[in-house]
Design an enzyme around this catalytic site. Structure first.
Site, PDB file in Angstrom:
ATOM      1  CG  ASP A 239      -0.349  -5.400   6.888  1.00  0.00           C
ATOM      2  OD1 ASP A 239       0.068  -4.236   6.648  1.00  0.00           O
ATOM      3  OD2 ASP A 239       0.295  -6.421   6.614  1.00  0.00           O
ATOM      4  CG  ASP A 259       0.320   3.068  11.855  1.00  0.00           C
ATOM      5  OD1 ASP A 259       1.268   2.354  12.235  1.00  0.00           O
ATOM      6  OD2 ASP A 259       0.480   4.186  11.340  1.00  0.00           O
ATOM      7  CE  LYS A 273       6.109 -14.625   9.640  1.00  0.00           C
ATOM      8  NZ  LYS A 273       6.136 -14.065   8.273  1.00  0.00           N
ATOM      9  CG  HIS A 277      14.724  -6.295   8.864  1.00  0.00           C
ATOM     10  ND1 HIS A 277      15.097  -7.558   8.448  1.00  0.00           N
ATOM     11  CD2 HIS A 277      13.653  -5.975   8.101  1.00  0.00           C
ATOM     12  CE1 HIS A 277      14.315  -7.959   7.472  1.00  0.00           C
ATOM     13  NE2 HIS A 277      13.433  -7.018   7.250  1.00  0.00           N
TER      14      HIS A 277
END
Length: 372
Positions: A239, A259, A273, A277
């Site tokens: 992260d 990144d 996860k 989107h």
């Protein structure tokens, strides 16, 4: 000569009355959202939980320390939220008139209870407060103006257009620190909800794995749940540095600041996860390409695990509507979108993968395995 005005089919009396009622509902749905926001700000779900999950209106008023003069108004708010399915009315096993004035938690309002420490309980209050915030609603109000603008290059989201900042970016904090914290908390709670269900329902998803990288895995809640259920899997969380800096150093999960557009730690499996989107198709291909480079071949047990919404009407109108509303949320606030199975297939092939399968569909989400 002026063109003749087009005619219109006049509804029947019954159709007209129904159309008016439907118009009221669609025009005023935002008041249900604001009522939900109000209930969370007042602490109603948590107060009902503290009463054992069911309480009367007077007791709820006392617990919330609200002025007595507001009791009739709170009753009206609760009536709307019961009708919309946020809370339930009456006791669990009785339908007497006395119990009709009772309000109780249902599965929806249970995930809005704060301050509870329990496995798999991830309060969703931050998600609601972010989604109903003035920043989100102002971006939605600018939708018509956004559509009229002819913008060269990558099209910014209405949120970017209105606020000059990108969601999930450091510019969000510069816009409003409280919003940035709400978005971060809401995203973590939203992503972690249901991981236990996935592990129970998808028995072989982590079977045989030795290592897994959870991209955008936040504080490692999901990774720790995987390690607890499957001790043989060595989990790494990737992260951004600002997230990793706050992550717990418990020795259970390995944390890597980075990144995912540039590099993903090598492992037998990579998990995304509810990540893709938020991104455009072009960006998704870049992310998936990095994930592909991080895993071994299918024959060697390599795979990318994707848990994300798969849009389709097969699960019924309620879930389908929820998926489409989540797509509108992405349209207004990000450059991403929700995708059908065909959309997902095209992304996988464009990123250079050879095959995929849907392991299972769980509610609005699908669990994919994608192979090199």
């Amino acid at each position: 000569m002026a063109g003749q005005a087009p005619t219109i089919q006049v509804p029947t009396d019954a159709e007209l009355l129904q159309a008016q009622a439907d118009l009221w509902r669609h025009s005023l749905y935002y008041l249900t959202s604001m009522g939900l926001r109000c209930a969370i700000k007042l602490g109603i779900p948590t107060a009902i939980h503290n009463f054992g999950g069911v309480t009367s209106l007077p007791d709820l008023m006392a617990a919330l320390s609200l002025p007595a003069s507001k009791q009739p108004f709170l009753g009206r708010l609760m009536r709307v939220l019961v009708t919309s399915g946020v809370f339930a009315a009456g006791g669990d096993n009785s339908h007497s008139e006395a119990e009709a004035e009772l309000f109780r938690l249902n599965p929806l309002s249970r995930i809005l209870v704060d301050g509870v420490v329990a496995d798999e309980h991830h309060s969703q209050t931050s998600f609601v407060l972010a989604a109903t915030s003035p920043f989100y609603t102002e971006a939605a109000l600018g939708l018509a103006d956004w559509f009229r603008k002819d913008i060269a290059g990558p099209v910014p989201s209405p949120f970017e257009d209105v606020h000059g900042a990108s969601l999930f970016h450091e510019s969000t904090a510069l816009l409003d620190q409280e919003l940035d914290e709400l978005v971060t908390e809401g995203l973590a709670a939203h992503d972690n909800l249901g991981i236990g269900t996935i592990m129970r329902e998808c028995h072989d998803l982590f079977k045989g794995l030795e290592s897994l990288t959870d991209c955008c895995g936040g504080d490692g809640t999901t990774a720790r749940a995987i390690t607890k259920a499957h001790p043989h899997v060595k989990c790494t969380v990737l992260d951004l540095p600002k997230v990793i800096d706050k992550a717990p150093s418990d020795g259970i999960v390995n944390y890597v600041a980075g990144d995912l557009f540039h590099s993903v730690p090598k492992s037998q499996a990579v998990m995304l996860k509810l990540v893709l989107h938020h991104w455009s198709d072009e960006d998704c291909v870049k992310i998936l390409s990095q994930c592909k480079d991080a895993i071994p071949s299918h024959e060697e047990g390599g795979k990318v695990i994707i848990i994300d919404i798969v849009v389709g009407p097969s699960l019924g109108p309620v879930i389908f509507e929820a998926q489409l509303l989540m797509d509108m949320l992405m349209l207004v606030n990000t450059r991403g979108r929700q995708r059908t199975e065909n959309d997902w297939r095209e992304l996988f092939m464009e990123a250079g993968f050879s095959d995929y399968k849907i392991v299972k569909k769980l509610g609005a989400r699908g669990v994919f395995e994608v192979y090199k």
